[in-house]
Motif scaffolding. Structure first.
Motif, mmCIF file in Angstrom:
data_model
loop_
_atom_site.group_PDB
_atom_site.id
_atom_site.type_symbol
_atom_site.label_atom_id
_atom_site.label_comp_id
_atom_site.label_asym_id
_atom_site.label_seq_id
_atom_site.Cartn_x
_atom_site.Cartn_y
_atom_site.Cartn_z
ATOM 1 N N VAL A 121 3.833 2.249 2.528
ATOM 2 C CA VAL A 121 4.684 3.411 2.291
ATOM 3 C C VAL A 121 3.808 4.655 2.319
ATOM 4 O O VAL A 121 2.728 4.672 1.711
ATOM 5 C CB VAL A 121 5.394 3.306 0.926
ATOM 6 C CG1 VAL A 121 6.245 4.548 0.670
ATOM 7 C CG2 VAL A 121 6.238 2.042 0.857
ATOM 8 N N VAL A 122 4.259 5.697 3.004
ATOM 9 C CA VAL A 122 3.545 6.973 3.037
ATOM 10 C C VAL A 122 4.405 8.034 2.360
ATOM 11 O O VAL A 122 5.559 8.236 2.738
ATOM 12 C CB VAL A 122 3.213 7.402 4.481
ATOM 13 C CG1 VAL A 122 2.572 8.779 4.493
ATOM 14 C CG2 VAL A 122 2.293 6.385 5.147
ATOM 15 N N VAL A 123 3.839 8.673 1.337
ATOM 16 C CA VAL A 123 4.514 9.762 0.629
ATOM 17 C C VAL A 123 3.808 11.051 1.017
ATOM 18 O O VAL A 123 2.654 11.271 0.657
ATOM 19 C CB VAL A 123 4.459 9.545 -0.899
ATOM 20 C CG1 VAL A 123 5.207 10.666 -1.620
ATOM 21 C CG2 VAL A 123 5.036 8.185 -1.267
ATOM 22 N N ASP A 124 4.490 11.921 1.766
ATOM 23 C CA ASP A 124 3.826 13.086 2.342
ATOM 24 C C ASP A 124 4.886 14.057 2.839
ATOM 25 O O ASP A 124 5.942 13.618 3.306
ATOM 26 C CB ASP A 124 2.939 12.640 3.523
ATOM 27 C CG ASP A 124 1.887 13.663 3.905
ATOM 28 O OD1 ASP A 124 2.248 14.690 4.497
ATOM 29 O OD2 ASP A 124 0.698 13.426 3.623
ATOM 30 N N GLY A 127 -4.609 15.683 -0.208
ATOM 31 C CA GLY A 127 -3.367 16.403 -0.432
ATOM 32 C C GLY A 127 -2.942 16.400 -1.884
ATOM 33 O O GLY A 127 -2.191 17.269 -2.323
ATOM 34 N N LEU A 128 -3.410 15.421 -2.652
ATOM 35 C CA LEU A 128 -3.146 15.399 -4.082
ATOM 36 C C LEU A 128 -4.133 16.263 -4.842
ATOM 37 O O LEU A 128 -3.834 16.725 -5.950
ATOM 38 C CB LEU A 128 -3.212 13.965 -4.623
ATOM 39 C CG LEU A 128 -1.873 13.211 -4.702
ATOM 40 C CD1 LEU A 128 -1.261 13.057 -3.323
ATOM 41 C CD2 LEU A 128 -2.061 11.853 -5.348
ATOM 42 N N CYS A 129 -5.318 16.470 -4.279
ATOM 43 C CA CYS A 129 -6.359 17.222 -4.977
ATOM 44 C C CYS A 129 -6.184 18.731 -4.852
ATOM 45 O O CYS A 129 -6.300 19.448 -5.853
ATOM 46 C CB CYS A 129 -7.743 16.814 -4.450
ATOM 47 S SG CYS A 129 -8.291 15.180 -5.009
ATOM 48 N N ASN A 130 -5.960 19.215 -3.626
ATOM 49 C CA ASN A 130 -5.946 20.675 -3.463
ATOM 50 C C ASN A 130 -4.529 21.236 -3.544
ATOM 51 O O ASN A 130 -4.056 21.933 -2.665
ATOM 52 C CB ASN A 130 -6.660 21.107 -2.180
ATOM 53 C CG ASN A 130 -6.164 20.382 -0.946
ATOM 54 O OD1 ASN A 130 -5.063 19.862 -0.927
ATOM 55 N ND2 ASN A 130 -6.981 20.367 0.081
ATOM 56 N N THR A 179 4.254 18.517 -5.971
ATOM 57 C CA THR A 179 5.061 17.860 -7.003
ATOM 58 C C THR A 179 4.744 16.369 -7.125
ATOM 59 O O THR A 179 5.506 15.633 -7.749
ATOM 60 C CB THR A 179 6.568 18.032 -6.717
ATOM 61 O OG1 THR A 179 6.920 17.308 -5.519
ATOM 62 C CG2 THR A 179 6.925 19.505 -6.547
ATOM 63 N N ASP A 180 3.650 15.939 -6.564
ATOM 64 C CA ASP A 180 3.304 14.516 -6.604
ATOM 65 C C ASP A 180 3.138 14.012 -8.036
ATOM 66 O O ASP A 180 3.468 12.864 -8.343
ATOM 67 C CB ASP A 180 2.007 14.271 -5.823
ATOM 68 C CG ASP A 180 2.118 14.712 -4.381
ATOM 69 O OD1 ASP A 180 2.450 13.880 -3.528
ATOM 70 O OD2 ASP A 180 1.885 15.897 -4.112
ATOM 71 N N ALA A 181 2.607 14.853 -8.927
ATOM 72 C CA ALA A 181 2.415 14.431 -10.312
ATOM 73 C C ALA A 181 3.759 14.139 -10.974
ATOM 74 O O ALA A 181 3.888 13.178 -11.754
ATOM 75 C CB ALA A 181 1.648 15.495 -11.088
ATOM 76 N N ALA A 182 4.767 14.946 -10.687
ATOM 77 C CA ALA A 182 6.096 14.688 -11.245
ATOM 78 C C ALA A 182 6.656 13.371 -10.721
ATOM 79 O O ALA A 182 7.252 12.584 -11.478
ATOM 80 C CB ALA A 182 7.032 15.849 -10.899
ATOM 81 N N PHE A 183 6.483 13.117 -9.444
ATOM 82 C CA PHE A 183 6.912 11.852 -8.843
ATOM 83 C C PHE A 183 6.216 10.669 -9.518
ATOM 84 O O PHE A 183 6.852 9.665 -9.874
ATOM 85 C CB PHE A 183 6.594 11.898 -7.346
ATOM 86 C CG PHE A 183 6.682 10.571 -6.643
ATOM 87 C CD1 PHE A 183 7.896 10.073 -6.206
ATOM 88 C CD2 PHE A 183 5.531 9.823 -6.389
ATOM 89 C CE1 PHE A 183 7.976 8.850 -5.542
ATOM 90 C CE2 PHE A 183 5.593 8.612 -5.733
ATOM 91 C CZ PHE A 183 6.823 8.116 -5.305
ATOM 92 N N LEU A 199 0.839 -1.198 0.000
ATOM 93 C CA LEU A 199 0.000 0.000 0.000
ATOM 94 C C LEU A 199 0.869 1.241 0.000
ATOM 95 O O LEU A 199 1.752 1.400 0.850
ATOM 96 C CB LEU A 199 -0.909 0.009 1.234
ATOM 97 C CG LEU A 199 -1.814 1.237 1.397
ATOM 98 C CD1 LEU A 199 -2.889 1.269 0.306
ATOM 99 C CD2 LEU A 199 -2.469 1.249 2.786
ATOM 100 N N VAL A 200 0.612 2.123 -0.975
ATOM 101 C CA VAL A 200 1.244 3.438 -0.999
ATOM 102 C C VAL A 200 0.162 4.474 -0.710
ATOM 103 O O VAL A 200 -0.875 4.504 -1.378
ATOM 104 C CB VAL A 200 1.895 3.733 -2.361
ATOM 105 C CG1 VAL A 200 2.542 5.124 -2.344
ATOM 106 C CG2 VAL A 200 2.935 2.677 -2.703
ATOM 107 N N VAL A 201 0.394 5.302 0.296
ATOM 108 C CA VAL A 201 -0.551 6.348 0.693
ATOM 109 C C VAL A 201 0.072 7.694 0.358
ATOM 110 O O VAL A 201 1.138 8.038 0.868
ATOM 111 C CB VAL A 201 -0.874 6.264 2.201
ATOM 112 C CG1 VAL A 201 -1.816 7.391 2.608
ATOM 113 C CG2 VAL A 201 -1.472 4.907 2.555
ATOM 114 N N MET A 202 -0.594 8.459 -0.518
ATOM 115 C CA MET A 202 -0.085 9.764 -0.930
ATOM 116 C C MET A 202 -1.112 10.845 -0.626
ATOM 117 O O MET A 202 -2.274 10.723 -1.006
ATOM 118 C CB MET A 202 0.223 9.765 -2.430
ATOM 119 C CG MET A 202 1.306 8.809 -2.863
ATOM 120 S SD MET A 202 1.694 8.962 -4.637
ATOM 121 C CE MET A 202 2.385 10.619 -4.698
#
Length: 750
Positions: free
Chosen positions: A217-220, A316-319, A240-244, A182-185
């Motif tokens: 994994v938590v990406v934050d 956090g990915l939306c706003n 910058t999550d989209a670039a990742f 599980l990856v949580v972003m």
């Protein structure tokens, strides 16, 4: 269900204690509760229902406070009408409705329907009546342009779903109970319990993943409480999550790890995605994202190699600046690794009672955005809305189409929307403001009329939308606990106010006839004989609607066509709920695009990659992100002392290196500023923040004149939306950017 018992807890009262089993309506966890009452009082404590088939004894702190919400002395219980001196006076329902008609009709007759609008708040999604009938208000009003909290917290996900699946409310959700990786972003289930992910005890499920040999994994940018249940925390530069994610996709193609699995024949656009990500190497994005290239490559390999995996992203990915790109790419990564529509991957919920917004009433068509633009800013329409930050300028700017009347349903945008200070200045300029709400808060204090709804315990409950992204197929009915006398139901208020906005007079409005007409139309859409179906019911409203949706759902009886199928009565007969098992593959049945396939490379979204390209290498200095606490539910739980007392939680989190560089000390006060304003807030130095990022909680700032929230004013805090410029939006969704805002932080002299 309600049972009567004699209990020592009621000693001396002379009454019988009653035990009620119901679902908590406060968030997507949908926890089962055991509530004891004695007469009109809730007996503490509210406990978890250990026999609930869904939550199995899990509960969070918020669910224990439903009694506080019901008994809150600040809760509005009768209509309030503002007098000529600007003071609220209690009124009868007839008087309040008459005032609504007077105000709304003057605006409509003088300025036309384009001078009227509405705002729908987040609590509407969790309310038994409002969730099902806010559409009736909108349809009856004839208003074209409305506003909602959706353009602050989730519109990018709606846009990506519209483009990929043909329905803006079709959201895949992680099969967290069966996954191995599980990856949580951009999500923090430690506080939210899950968002667009309905699962009780998400943190417990993360622990189980690790216990069975899997990985989390938590990406934050912040080491949240969710990280305590993960194997790895990956700090990332906000926005910058989209670039990742593009770099993750690059590795999958570059190393031959792409596997479409069962989706191979259900997807268009694989080659287009491959070409799009060809130049997005991990090395290209490492400096911007602050995620090392070797970490990106390793994570891509681990996701591809896992027996099953879910990459899950949320608010956090939306706003953020590239919210739609990030929301889209989450689904792309899952598709590219054979983790879509399969057990343990991202799947679609299969609710017993489909939510109205998920139904496809029209033939498949290509997505269309920008059908009209806002009057002042020229913001393009996206899924029927423009950014909520447009509302203040539409009120303040003279000219044809200037907003003169506003209806607010279960919302507090003066606290929760960007450039909140400007909206606070604008609302007194309205000629008519009607609020359907239970409190006099920062927004409703400006109203001409407040029409109170019911407390959670004064109405039944069955979540409408939430089961659409639930980890299992289940259902649970809750009876109302307390009588509310001769007050109208919330659905009746919504129908009447919508009709008044539409130009009807009080004496010609028949809520039941309007409801019957709407209900009959639904019956015909489902291929049912409306007269036959209507004969089953004595009453209208959301309970009838719930029964209809269960009956036409995948397990329903279709009013006798399937004799062994379900009805609402089956759930009333099972007070702890009914569970029908985990999610099942649904893609062939759920996709509603013209091609009949998932569009993995929708041009409307992929065209935005160039904007992301231009962002690479930009140094924003210190940036601000938002946060919430497990004891907080945006702004509307802050009047419960049990939830807000104790340590001050409205603080500015600052990494120690930044604190040293700026000259901040733990417990001191900092001034945080942007181009539109500044606030002063206590500092909390903590290495849970990555360097270069500071964090403020959202939903605070209750110390405004006229607010009648005694507890919230005592623990007022500061409003971080005073810092968020209204014109900062994700360009292709119109969603507000409230995470990753460039700020200046300086110490305030003692």
């Amino acid at each position: 269900m309600t049972v009567e018992t004699h209990s020592p807890e009621s000693a001396g009262s002379g009454d019988q204690v009653k035990t009620h089993f119901r679902t908590c309506p406060l968030c997507e966890a949908m926890c089962g509760l055991e509530i004891k009452t004695d007469g009109e009082k809730v007996l503490p404590p509210i406990r978890a229902d250990r026999d609930d088939v869904w939550s199995k004894g899990f509960i969070c702190p918020k669910g224990t406070t439903l009694g506080h919400l019901h008994e809150d002395p600040d809760r509005v219980r009768v209509p309030l009408v503002k007098d000529e001196n600007g003071t609220f006076q209690e009124a009868t329902w007839e008087e309040a409705y008459a005032r609504c008609e007077e105000l709304l009709h003057v605006v409509r007759n003088t300025h036309g329907v384009d001078a009227m609008t509405y705002y729908i708040g987040n609590p509407a999604a969790h309310n038994f009546s409002i969730s099902r009938y806010v559409g009736a208000l909108v349809m009856q009003s004839g208003v074209q342009m409305g506003y909602s909290a959706g353009t602050v917290d989730q519109w990018p996900k709606n846009v990506s779903s519209e483009c990929m699946y043909g329905n803006s409310w079709t959201f895949p959700t992680p099969d967290i109970m069966r996954t191995q990786y599980l990856v949580v972003m951009g999500a923090n289930p430690h506080a939210s319990q899950g968002s667009l992910l309905a699962c009780p005890d998400v943190l417990g499920e993360m622990d189980k993943i690790r216990e069975r040999g899997g990985k989390c994994v938590v990406v934050d940018p912040r080491r949240t409480g969710t990280c305590d249940h993960a194997d790895e925390w990956v700090p990332i530069t906000p926005g910058t999550d989209a670039a990742f994610l593009l770099a993750l996709c690059h590795v999958l193609f570059d190393e031959g790890l792409v596997d479409m699995g069962t989706m191979a024949n259900h997807v268009n656009g694989l080659d287009e995605v491959g070409a799009l990500v060809a130049d997005w190497t991990p090395e290209k994005v490492a400096d911007t994202t602050q995620v090392p290239a070797e970490t990106i490559r390793r994570l891509a390999r681990e996701i591809a190699a896992a027996d099953s995996a879910c990459v899950y992203g949320r608010i956090g990915l939306c706003n953020q600046e590239f919210g739609t790109l990030a929301s889209w790419l989450i689904d792309v990564v899952n598709l590219l690794t054979a983790n879509f529509d399969v057990p343990g991957g991202m799947m679609f919920g299969n609710p017993v009672a489909p939510a109205m917004v998920t139904l496809n009433f029209e033939a498949p068509k290509e997505p269309e955005f920008g059908r009209w633009h806002s009057r002042v800013r020229g913001a393009p329409e996206v899924l029927g809305q423009v950014p909520v930050s447009c509302l203040s300028e539409e009120i303040m700017t003279p000219g044809e189409g200037q907003i003169k009347a506003l209806v607010v349903v279960a919302g507090n945008p003066v606290i929760s929307s960007p450039e909140a200070g400007r909206l606070d200045e604008a609302l007194p300029m309205l000629d008519a403001m009607i609020c359907i709400d239970n409190w006099v808060n920062a927004t409703t204090r400006h109203a001409d009329v407040i029409l109170p709804g019911l407390s959670p315990l004064e109405q039944p409950h069955w979540d409408e939308m939430i089961w659409s992204w639930a980890a299992r197929t289940a259902g649970n009915w809750s009876d109302q606990i307390f009588d509310y006398g001769d007050r109208p139901d919330e659905w009746e208020i919504l129908v009447r106010v919508g009709a008044l906005m539409g130009g009807q007079s009080n004496d010609e409005i028949d809520e039941r006839a309007i409801d019957d007409g709407f209900f009959a139309g639904l019956c015909m859409f489902f291929g049912l004989d409306a007269e036959h179906v209507l004969s089953h019911y004595d009453d209208g409203g959301p309970e009838r609607m719930t029964d209809l949706m269960i009956r036409i759902g995948p397990k329903g009886d279709r009013y006798g066509e399937n004799p062994d199928g379900l009805t609402l009565q089956d759930f009333k007969d099972n007070p702890h709920g009914l569970d029908f098992g985990p999610m099942v593959p649904r893609v062939p049945d759920i996709i509603h695009t013209p091609s009949g396939k998932i569009e993995m490379a929708p041009p409307y979204i992929t065209a935005d990659v160039g904007r992301l390209q231009r962002r690479l290498g930009r140094d924003d200095g210190i940036v601000l992100v938002s946060r919430r606490h497990v004891r907080s539910n945006n702004s509307w739980m802050h009047n419960v002392k049990a939830l807000v007392k104790g340590k001050d939680r409205c603080t500015l989190l600052v990494h120690p290196d930044d604190a040293d560089g700026i000259g901040l000390a733990d417990g001191a006060v900092a001034r945080v500023s942007t181009e539109i304003g500044s606030i002063e807030v206590p500092v909390e130095v903590s290495d849970e923040m990555m360097p270069g990022v500071v964090s403020l909680p959202h939903g605070w700032g209750h110390n405004l004149d006229g607010v009648q929230l005694s507890v919230a004013k005592e623990f007022a805090g500061v409003n971080n939306n005073l810092l968020a410029p209204g014109e900062l939006v994700d360009e292709i969704s119109g969603n507000a950017i409230v995470n990753g805002i460039k700020v200046e932080v300086v110490p305030v002299p003692a």
